[in-house]
Scaffold this motif. Structure first.
Motif, PDB file in Angstrom:
ATOM      1  N   LEU A   1      -8.250  13.337 -46.707  1.00 34.25           N
ATOM      2  CA  LEU A   1      -7.406  14.206 -47.537  1.00 34.25           C
ATOM      3  C   LEU A   1      -8.046  14.492 -48.887  1.00 34.25           C
ATOM      4  CD1 LEU A   1      -4.714  15.647 -48.201  1.00 34.25           C
ATOM      5  CD2 LEU A   1      -3.873  13.465 -49.043  1.00 34.25           C
ATOM      6  N   PHE A   2      -8.497  13.419 -49.581  1.00 31.59           N
ATOM      7  CA  PHE A   2      -9.000  13.598 -50.939  1.00 31.59           C
ATOM      8  C   PHE A   2     -10.293  14.416 -50.969  1.00 31.59           C
ATOM      9  CE2 PHE A   2      -7.155   9.102 -51.663  1.00 31.59           C
ATOM     10  CZ  PHE A   2      -5.878   9.624 -51.667  1.00 31.59           C
TER      11      PHE A   2
ATOM     12  N   ARG B   1      -3.062  19.775 -46.196  1.00 36.00           N
ATOM     13  CA  ARG B   1      -2.822  18.551 -46.969  1.00 36.00           C
ATOM     14  C   ARG B   1      -1.585  17.831 -46.456  1.00 36.00           C
ATOM     15  NH1 ARG B   1      -2.658  22.176 -51.554  1.00 36.00           N
ATOM     16  NH2 ARG B   1      -4.797  22.617 -52.192  1.00 36.00           N
ATOM     17  N   LYS B   2      -0.509  18.612 -46.261  1.00 35.71           N
ATOM     18  CA  LYS B   2       0.725  17.993 -45.790  1.00 35.71           C
ATOM     19  C   LYS B   2       0.512  17.286 -44.468  1.00 35.71           C
ATOM     20  CE  LYS B   2       4.128  21.334 -47.297  1.00 35.71           C
ATOM     21  NZ  LYS B   2       5.080  22.244 -46.649  1.00 35.71           N
TER      22      LYS B   2
ATOM     23  N   SER C   1      -9.224  13.595 -57.313  1.00 33.50           N
ATOM     24  CA  SER C   1      -9.573  13.151 -55.954  1.00 33.50           C
ATOM     25  C   SER C   1     -10.471  11.919 -55.994  1.00 33.50           C
ATOM     26  CB  SER C   1     -10.327  14.202 -55.141  1.00 33.50           C
ATOM     27  OG  SER C   1     -10.014  15.474 -55.517  1.00 33.50           O
TER      28      SER C   1
ATOM     29  N   GLY D   1       0.328   4.728 -40.110  1.00 35.01           N
ATOM     30  CA  GLY D   1       0.561   3.458 -40.803  1.00 35.01           C
ATOM     31  C   GLY D   1       1.791   2.747 -40.254  1.00 35.01           C
TER      32      GLY D   1
ATOM     33  N   THR E   1      -1.794   9.284 -50.502  1.00 32.36           N
ATOM     34  CA  THR E   1      -1.826  10.623 -49.915  1.00 32.36           C
ATOM     35  C   THR E   1      -0.638  11.435 -50.431  1.00 32.36           C
ATOM     36  OG1 THR E   1      -0.671   9.851 -47.942  1.00 32.36           O
ATOM     37  CG2 THR E   1      -3.041  10.025 -47.760  1.00 32.36           C
TER      38      THR E   1
ATOM     39  N   ILE F   1      -1.865  -0.695 -46.265  1.00 31.52           N
ATOM     40  CA  ILE F   1      -1.265   0.368 -45.452  1.00 31.52           C
ATOM     41  C   ILE F   1      -0.337   1.239 -46.309  1.00 31.52           C
ATOM     42  CG2 ILE F   1       0.352   0.840 -43.549  1.00 31.52           C
ATOM     43  CD1 ILE F   1      -0.773  -1.543 -42.087  1.00 31.52           C
TER      44      ILE F   1
ATOM     45  N   ASP G   1      -2.190  24.174 -56.977  1.00 35.09           N
ATOM     46  CA  ASP G   1      -2.032  25.451 -56.276  1.00 35.09           C
ATOM     47  C   ASP G   1      -1.572  26.563 -57.221  1.00 35.09           C
ATOM     48  OD1 ASP G   1      -3.001  24.664 -53.905  1.00 35.09           O
ATOM     49  OD2 ASP G   1      -1.128  24.792 -52.767  1.00 35.09           O
TER      50      ASP G   1
ATOM     51  N   ARG H   1      -2.641  24.194 -48.055  1.00 33.34           N
ATOM     52  CA  ARG H   1      -1.395  23.532 -48.400  1.00 33.34           C
ATOM     53  C   ARG H   1      -0.815  22.748 -47.214  1.00 33.34           C
ATOM     54  NH1 ARG H   1       2.322  24.470 -52.278  1.00 33.34           N
ATOM     55  NH2 ARG H   1       4.441  24.138 -51.532  1.00 33.34           N
TER      56      ARG H   1
ATOM     57  N   THR I   1      -0.796  10.137 -41.966  1.00 36.82           N
ATOM     58  CA  THR I   1      -1.023   8.798 -42.513  1.00 36.82           C
ATOM     59  C   THR I   1       0.253   7.970 -42.422  1.00 36.82           C
ATOM     60  OG1 THR I   1      -2.523   9.842 -44.078  1.00 36.82           O
ATOM     61  CG2 THR I   1      -1.985   7.553 -44.488  1.00 36.82           C
ATOM     62  N   GLY I   2       1.387   8.593 -42.718  1.00 40.10           N
ATOM     63  CA  GLY I   2       2.660   7.895 -42.621  1.00 40.10           C
ATOM     64  C   GLY I   2       2.947   7.427 -41.203  1.00 40.10           C
TER      65      GLY I   2
ATOM     66  N   PHE J   1      -0.610   5.386 -47.723  1.00 40.01           N
ATOM     67  CA  PHE J   1       0.430   6.389 -47.571  1.00 40.01           C
ATOM     68  C   PHE J   1       0.862   6.940 -48.931  1.00 40.01           C
ATOM     69  CE2 PHE J   1       5.066   7.269 -46.961  1.00 40.01           C
ATOM     70  CZ  PHE J   1       4.896   8.418 -46.213  1.00 40.01           C
TER      71      PHE J   1
ATOM     72  N   VAL K   1      -0.855  14.966 -52.450  1.00 40.47           N
ATOM     73  CA  VAL K   1      -0.255  16.188 -51.913  1.00 40.47           C
ATOM     74  C   VAL K   1       0.724  16.800 -52.915  1.00 40.47           C
ATOM     75  CG1 VAL K   1       1.261  17.123 -50.116  1.00 40.47           C
ATOM     76  CG2 VAL K   1      -0.580  15.571 -49.504  1.00 40.47           C
TER      77      VAL K   1
ATOM     78  N   ASN L   1      -0.273  20.400 -54.162  1.00 37.47           N
ATOM     79  CA  ASN L   1       0.551  21.499 -53.672  1.00 37.47           C
ATOM     80  C   ASN L   1       1.388  22.157 -54.765  1.00 37.47           C
ATOM     81  OD1 ASN L   1      -0.468  21.194 -51.164  1.00 37.47           O
ATOM     82  ND2 ASN L   1       1.441  20.685 -50.142  1.00 37.47           N
TER      83      ASN L   1
ATOM     84  N   TRP M   1      -8.008   8.060 -43.404  1.00 39.22           N
ATOM     85  CA  TRP M   1      -7.153   9.248 -43.570  1.00 39.22           C
ATOM     86  C   TRP M   1      -7.017   9.723 -44.996  1.00 39.22           C
ATOM     87  CZ3 TRP M   1      -6.668  12.622 -40.145  1.00 39.22           C
ATOM     88  CH2 TRP M   1      -6.879  12.251 -38.823  1.00 39.22           C
ATOM     89  N   PRO M   2      -6.677   8.821 -45.935  1.00 36.73           N
ATOM     90  CA  PRO M   2      -6.641   9.287 -47.330  1.00 36.73           C
ATOM     91  C   PRO M   2      -7.978   9.884 -47.769  1.00 36.73           C
ATOM     92  CG  PRO M   2      -5.697   7.094 -47.154  1.00 36.73           C
ATOM     93  CD  PRO M   2      -6.216   7.438 -45.808  1.00 36.73           C
TER      94      PRO M   2
ATOM     95  N   VAL N   1      -2.058  15.727 -43.350  1.00 38.75           N
ATOM     96  CA  VAL N   1      -2.657  14.396 -43.497  1.00 38.75           C
ATOM     97  C   VAL N   1      -1.632  13.402 -44.039  1.00 38.75           C
ATOM     98  CG1 VAL N   1      -4.577  13.064 -44.390  1.00 38.75           C
ATOM     99  CG2 VAL N   1      -4.839  15.492 -44.057  1.00 38.75           C
ATOM    100  N   PHE N   2      -0.785  13.870 -44.957  1.00 43.21           N
ATOM    101  CA  PHE N   2       0.250  12.992 -45.507  1.00 43.21           C
ATOM    102  C   PHE N   2       1.161  12.482 -44.386  1.00 43.21           C
ATOM    103  CE2 PHE N   2       4.678  12.898 -47.167  1.00 43.21           C
ATOM    104  CZ  PHE N   2       4.571  11.728 -47.899  1.00 43.21           C
TER     105      PHE N   2
END
Lengths: 106, 559
Positions: free
Chosen positions: B126-127, B303-304, A25, B314, A78, A71, A90, B300, B310-311, A75, A82, A86, B122-123, B306-307
């Motif tokens: 998430l982090f 996290r998704k 992280s 952006g 992230t 930008i 996990d 879980r 962000t998409g 993306f 993930v 995940n 946003w990232p 935020v992904f």
């Protein structure tokens, strides 16, 4: 619940996991912070860099791809986080919890 | 007429301004006198369709909202994708849509600087925050902070931080909404503010988080579709060549080639860093945004979300950039959209996206985009109101006043009453502030979120030695510093009160107020030798395990 927390805290595998995840992280955070503040500081100190056309005589300047890059990088980072969190992290967490539960029953 | 012209002069700057005070720099571009538009039938029809659909959803959601968990967190059953869309819907305000495309229209490249600032938070969320927050909390971010710290002082401070941010944000949104609706639909300002206020009260009171979430999802989809259509239509006319788009824009724009490079919107390094910090960490401390992480079943999905968010966000900012340049090319020489007296665009720069929608899609599409802009405001204010109401009912009433001994039904009832009170106060303030400059309010909200909510939340998760005393006094110092720097800074002390010299030289206080908060939290916690401080440090280990593993975390309820 508390005895489970204690047990997990005493488990070296848990610390291995949280250090691995923590490093990951902070690595991603540093990449993003570095990119973003480089972008901002170029604008503050050396805006002429972003004002230069990519191809001599054309219109599009370096500023445009630089901005798009920040930008898209946000993306992508992230997404990278993930996917790893995940899946890999996990699974490791599940193992750590299962391990602690098993020993709690003994 | 004079009043009207003055009002629209103010309005033109307003959408940039409510976005961030620095937009002051950009607001002096092209302005013009505009008479209020005649009542726009297409737009109103489309808006009525949106309102009936969302009220239908509210009715559906109301029947599913029984427990406090349903009310605050939609039963924690929202999926990652849905929550990502809802977050995007919460975050892409009318100010970003109209303000950023208007800023690009006025000064080109500079618009991109703001979009990026708003995205990079946003990232980081998430982090560093999202999964720990989801694992520790229940309904509000104060749940996570008070996991090992004493609830009374911590929840009081968090509720203070939340309510200040929410009220400032609500005023800015409502004043903006009133003026926008007046311009788009030809409705009276007061009438518009009351309609927005009543609808947000209805959504939140009856439908709780479930209705709020779906209003945000629908709005996000409509806004993304609408903006995509405009951007594609623009690119179609440019033969899908960015070079052609930029070249045509440079040809017709007053500033010529300068629109392709940074134009002094961010000049001195202290302001640049301070603004960067506020945008980045302010996002990570906005209570209505943090609350969204409790609507998903586990870390879980958090996290998704935020992904996806962000998409979407952006992508949306890339669209606004194309829309801004498209507006330069297609509107700047089109007399239909120009003010004959000043030569500027009708209604000011912030109308760029709206006029462009008419230029590429005709009357019907203009109506659609106007209705989407209205819907956008509704979605944002609903999220804000729900988060303010939860701070009152969950943090202040249930935890501080009643020490957690409160019946489910009672807490929801208090939350509903709080929603109505907050809504009425917001309508009232929206009407009072009609003629005021509310631009600084969103800036202040971001600065407070970055200097109070973010430090205590972040340190409670990452720093073992944080104590209640440190968090409470340090957080309060952050709050006071942010407010004082803002009052004595150039925006309020000079521009609004009318003094000649600011007592605090910078427009963005975040660098200073965040440092004040972090340093004082650190020092006070370090010298806190009380018995409770020792217990809090010991309790860190349990909290740490829970935040990392999600063991014992609040999960989704099964009905």
């Amino acid at each position: 619940m508390q005895h489970l927390y204690r047990r997990i805290y005493a488990d070296p595998e848990f610390h291995e996991l949280e250090q691995k995840r923590g490093r990951f992280s902070w690595l991603l955070t540093s990449i993003l912070l570095l990119t973003y503040f480089t972008f901002i500081l170029i604008i503050a100190f050396a805006p002429e860099i972003f004002a230069t056309p990519i191809i001599e005589g054309r219109i599009i300047t370096w500023g445009i791809p630089a901005g798009l890059f920040v930008i898209i990088l946000s993306f992508v980072l992230t997404g990278v986080y993930v996917i790893r969190a995940n899946n890999e992290f996990d699974h490791l967490i599940k193992d750590v919890i299962a391990h602690a539960r098993k020993h709690a029953d003994e | 007429m004079l009043m009207n012209s003055l009002r629209y002069r103010l309005l033109s700057g307003l959408f940039l301004l409510m976005f961030y005070p620095s937009f002051l720099l950009a607001a002096d571009a092209i302005q013009g006198d505009v008479t209020r538009q005649s009542v726009n039938v297409t737009a109103i029809t489309m808006f009525l369709i949106f309102v009936s659909a969302t009220l239908g959803i509210t009715y559906w959601a109301a029947r599913r909202t029984k427990s406090t968990k349903d009310f605050y967190a939609a039963g924690a059953k929202i999926t990652g994708l849905q929550n990502g869309l809802a977050i995007a819907g919460d975050y892409m305000s009318a100010a970003s849509f109209l303000g950023i495309s208007g800023l690009v229209f006025a000064s080109g490249f500079d618009g991109l600087i703001y979009s990026i600032g708003f995205l990079v938070g946003w990232p980081i969320i998430l982090f560093l925050l999202a999964e720990r927050l989801r694992n520790l909390g229940k309904y509000t971010f104060a749940d996570a902070v008070s996991y090992r710290l004493r609830p009374l002082p911590i929840r009081s401070l968090s509720a203070c931080g939340t309510l200040t941010v929410v009220v400032l944000y609500l005023i800015a949104q409502l004043v903006g909404a009133g003026k926008l609706i007046q311009l788009l639909f030809g409705l009276e300002y007061n009438f518009a503010v009351v309609i927005v206020g009543i609808l947000m009260i209805l959504y939140v009171t009856f439908g709780g988080m479930l209705a709020t979430t779906w209003v945000q999802i629908i709005k996000a989809i409509l806004l993304l579709l609408g903006a995509s259509f405009i951007a594609i239509a623009v690119m179609y006319q440019m033969n899908f060549s960015l070079e052609t788009l930029f070249a045509s824009a440079v040809e017709v724009h007053d500033k010529g080639l300068n629109i392709m490079s940074p134009g002094g919107l961010v000049s001195d390094p202290v302001s640049a860093i301070s603004l960067g910090l506020a945008l980045m960490f302010g996002t990570a401390g906005l209570p209505h945004i943090l609350m969204r992480f409790f609507t998903v079943p586990d870390a879980r999905e958090a996290r998704k979300s935020v992904f996806y968010a962000t998409g979407f966000i952006g992508y949306f900012y890339i669209l606004t950039f194309i829309i801004g340049f498209g507006a330069i090319v297609l509107l700047a020489n089109n007399p239909e959209f120009l003010d004959p007296e000043t030569g500027g665009i009708l209604g000011g720069n912030n109308m760029a996206a709206i006029h462009l929608s008419k230029a590429v899609g005709g009357e019907v599409f203009l109506g659609f985009i106007s209705a989407v802009a209205f819907a956008t405001i509704l979605a944002v204010v609903s999220g804000l109101t729900l988060s303010g109401a939860s701070a009152i009912s969950h943090d202040l009433y249930a935890s501080v006043l009643r020490h957690g001994e409160v019946l489910e039904g009672e807490e929801i009832r208090v939350s509903r009453i709080a929603t109505i009170v907050l809504g009425v106060v917001a309508i009232f303030l929206g009407i009072i502030f009609e003629q005021q400059n509310v631009a600084y309010m969103v800036g202040l909200a971001f600065a407070i979120a970055a200097s109070v909510n973010f430090p205590i939340l972040f340190l409670s998760m990452y720093w073992r030695n944080l104590t209640t005393r440190g968090a409470f006094f340090g957080g309060s110092i952050g709050l006071i510093t942010a407010v004082l720097c803002m009052i004595f800074g150039p925006t309020i002390w000079v521009d609004i009160i009318g003094n000649t010299e600011p007592l605090f030289p910078y427009k963005h206080p975040a660098l200073f107020s965040m440092s004040a908060a972090f340093i004082s939290i650190f020092l006070i916690s370090k010298y806190d030798k009380s018995a409770s401080a020792r217990e809090e440090v010991i309790a860190f280990e349990d909290q740490y395990v829970r935040s990392q593993t999600g063991l014992g975390a609040e999960g989704a309820t099964s009905h």
